[in-house]
Design an enzyme around this catalytic site. Structure first.
Site, PDB file in Angstrom:
ATOM      1  N   LYS A 131      14.176  54.552   3.211  1.00  2.00           N
ATOM      2  CA  LYS A 131      14.025  53.916   1.704  1.00  2.00           C
ATOM      3  C   LYS A 131      14.429  55.167   0.915  1.00  2.00           C
ATOM      4  O   LYS A 131      15.165  54.938  -0.328  1.00  2.00           O
ATOM      5  CB  LYS A 131      12.660  53.280   1.246  1.00  2.00           C
ATOM      6  N   LYS A 212      18.165  45.935  11.721  1.00  2.68           N
ATOM      7  CA  LYS A 212      17.191  44.568  11.680  1.00  2.68           C
ATOM      8  C   LYS A 212      17.452  43.825  10.237  1.00  2.68           C
ATOM      9  O   LYS A 212      18.198  44.539   9.471  1.00  2.68           O
ATOM     10  CB  LYS A 212      15.803  45.210  11.374  1.00  2.68           C
ATOM     11  N   LYS A 215      16.333  42.673   3.334  1.00  4.42           N
ATOM     12  CA  LYS A 215      16.931  42.288   2.145  1.00  4.42           C
ATOM     13  C   LYS A 215      17.942  43.354   1.583  1.00  4.42           C
ATOM     14  O   LYS A 215      18.906  43.040   0.726  1.00  4.42           O
ATOM     15  CB  LYS A 215      15.949  42.111   0.952  1.00  4.42           C
TER      16      LYS A 215
HETATM   17  P1  TYM Z   1       7.280  43.447   4.302  1.00  7.15           P
HETATM   18  O1  TYM Z   1       7.132  42.747   2.879  1.00  7.15           O
HETATM   19  O2  TYM Z   1       8.540  44.300   4.243  1.00  7.15           O
HETATM   20  O3  TYM Z   1       7.367  42.468   5.413  1.00  7.15           O
HETATM   21  C1  TYM Z   1       6.302  41.358   5.565  1.00  7.15           C
HETATM   22  C2  TYM Z   1       6.563  41.132   7.131  1.00  7.15           C
HETATM   23  O4  TYM Z   1       7.688  40.663   7.667  1.00  7.15           O
HETATM   24  C3  TYM Z   1       8.022  41.357   8.604  1.00  7.15           C
HETATM   25  N1  TYM Z   1       9.497  41.756   8.959  1.00  7.15           N
HETATM   26  C4  TYM Z   1      10.232  41.295  10.066  1.00  7.15           C
HETATM   27  N2  TYM Z   1       9.777  40.607  11.085  1.00  7.15           N
HETATM   28  C5  TYM Z   1      10.790  40.396  11.917  1.00  7.15           C
HETATM   29  N3  TYM Z   1      11.983  40.694  11.942  1.00  7.15           N
HETATM   30  C6  TYM Z   1      12.448  41.594  10.899  1.00  7.15           C
HETATM   31  N4  TYM Z   1      13.744  41.686  10.486  1.00  7.15           N
HETATM   32  C7  TYM Z   1      11.415  41.727   9.869  1.00  7.15           C
HETATM   33  N5  TYM Z   1      11.485  42.093   8.606  1.00  7.15           N
HETATM   34  C8  TYM Z   1      10.235  42.046   8.012  1.00  7.15           C
HETATM   35  C9  TYM Z   1       7.311  42.929   8.501  1.00  7.15           C
HETATM   36  O5  TYM Z   1       6.939  43.650   9.848  1.00  7.15           O
HETATM   37  C10 TYM Z   1       6.083  42.195   7.950  1.00  7.15           C
HETATM   38  O6  TYM Z   1       5.110  41.997   8.849  1.00  7.15           O
HETATM   39  N6  TYM Z   1       4.439  47.349   4.529  1.00  7.15           N
HETATM   40  C11 TYM Z   1       4.426  45.766   4.580  1.00  7.15           C
HETATM   41  C12 TYM Z   1       3.227  45.061   3.753  1.00  7.15           C
HETATM   42  C13 TYM Z   1       2.203  45.485   3.700  1.00  7.15           C
HETATM   43  C14 TYM Z   1       1.028  45.391   4.860  1.00  7.15           C
HETATM   44  C15 TYM Z   1      -0.057  45.483   4.577  1.00  7.15           C
HETATM   45  C16 TYM Z   1       1.264  44.544   6.073  1.00  7.15           C
HETATM   46  C17 TYM Z   1       1.140  46.151   3.122  1.00  7.15           C
HETATM   47  N7  TYM Z   1      -0.043  46.092   3.139  1.00  7.15           N
HETATM   48  C18 TYM Z   1      -1.226  45.438   5.303  1.00  7.15           C
HETATM   49  C19 TYM Z   1       0.122  44.352   6.937  1.00  7.15           C
HETATM   50  C20 TYM Z   1      -1.002  44.772   6.493  1.00  7.15           C
HETATM   51  C21 TYM Z   1       5.748  45.419   4.336  1.00  7.15           C
HETATM   52  O7  TYM Z   1       6.490  45.839   3.344  1.00  7.15           O
HETATM   53  O8  TYM Z   1       6.163  44.122   4.640  1.00  7.15           O
END
Ligand code: TYM
Length: 347
Positions: A131, A212, A215
């Protein structure tokens, strides 16, 4: 395995609470509408875990602020994400669904976690490096992001965290932070485990199947949104990049495009991807069937979303109720951490 929590009373004796149900926690950023990777890799598992578990799901609006956001869009996206999660099957009667900023203990414990993880650990986070490479303004919060994520998880005595594969490193840091805090200040936190699905843990970009799905993807055609026009979804699958030898098999190294389609189809239908591969002799049919399966998966979600999105007051009510329930857990755990680390309580 899962850590066993012991409370230390002020007189030094210990108490092990009975935890008959396993607590599940996860979070998702309200940074625009979710894509197919979010749905298959994470949201579908949130829905599964609300049955038979004590499930807590958080829309992590504070995390969304780590990269610049328009205030009106952030507010709108927080409501949209809440509605999308419910449209996908989360039932606020079965799980706790809330916005992170509504429970101030997240930010408070986030600070304690910043004192617990090191600069070196945070510097090694690949998501930060990715990022930061793409950002003009690199906020301090983008760097300390995983400390807040650890706080999110630890505040709920969480046993399991369903996430996609890209969160593995953050989850390992959360475990390390919990263990370090416990060994310095006495047993305070449950040490959480991550649950990464076997299928669709890393849904790939349809145009660049070595990257992967995300967005921030280079090309719009590589990305499928859950709320996207159904015709557009079909078109994108038809144009998905494969390769030139027309043999359908699961082989991530040599055939990432085809393997991605097989895993997507497998995640939607519940059929083993190797078995699915045996049903196809050419790519065209695989693309059509995958598109159809995805369209049938998202169609009812889109319909339900439209209904829910028409009533923002009701969505706010659900978030408020969720925050009340979340606070009841988070405040107890925060006080425990505050006492353990040596801050005077205000009582
Ligand atoms: P975020 O908002 O980017 O994504 C939400 C969830 O989607 C999963 N994900 C994917 N799974 C499969 N293939 C993909 N291409 C893909 N892109 C995203 C992510 O692994 C995630 O599970 N840091 C986290 C948010 C967060 C969080 C937490 C998660 C904040 N606090 C505590 C778990 C526990 C995030 O940015 O996810």
């Amino acid at each position: 395995m899962v850590g066993i929590l012991r409370w230390r009373r002020r007189d030094g004796t210990t108490l092990t609470p009975r935890m008959s149900t396993q607590r599940v926690f996860s979070g998702i950023q309200p940074s625009g509408d979710p894509h197919l990777g979010n749905l298959l890799g994470a949201i579908q598992n949130y829905v599964r875990y609300q049955h038979g578990h004590d499930a807590v799901y958080c829309i992590v609006d504070l995390h969304a602020l780590t990269t610049p956001k328009d205030p009106d869009e952030l507010r709108a996206n927080t409501l949209r994400m809440t509605n999308l999660l419910m449209a996908a099957g989360l039932d606020p009667e079965r799980c706790i669904l809330f916005a992170q900023s509504h429970v101030p203990e997240h930010a408070q414990l986030g600070w304690l976690m910043e004192t617990t993880v090191s600069f070196g650990e945070l510097s090694r986070m690949t998501q930060f490096k990715d990022k930061a490479d793409r950002s003009e303004f690199i906020s301090a919060s983008l760097f300390t992001y995983p400390a807040l994520q650890a706080a999110d998880i630890l505040l709920y005595d969480t046993n399991f965290v369903p996430v996609g594969d890209d969160q593995r490193q953050h989850l390992e840091l959360s475990r390390d932070a919990a263990q370090r805090f416990n060994s310095r200040f006495g047993e305070t936190f449950v040490v959480p485990e991550h649950v990464i699905p076997e299928i669709a843990a890393r849904v790939m970009d349809l145009q660049r199947p070595n990257d992967k799905m995300s967005k921030t993807a280079a090309a719009e055609n590589g990305l499928i949104y859950v709320l996207e026009d159904l015709k557009s979804i079909e078109k994108k699958f038809k144009r998905a990049v494969t390769d030139s030898d027309d043999e359908v098999r699961l082989d991530w190294e040599n055939k990432p495009g085809v393997s991605n389609l097989l895993e997507i189809l497998s995640a939607v239908t519940g059929t083993d991807p190797h078995e699915l591969a045996g049903n196809y002799t050419q790519y065209g049919a695989l693309k059509v069937d995958t598109a159809e399966a995805v369209v049938e998966l998202v169609r009812p979600i889109q319909e339900r979303f439209a209904e829910l999105n028409a009533d923002p007051a009701e969505t706010m009510r659900i978030l408020r109720t969720g925050a009340e329930k979340a606070s009841a857990i988070a405040s107890v755990v925060y006080d425990r951490a505050r006492d353990a680390i040596g801050l005077l309580g205000p009582e």
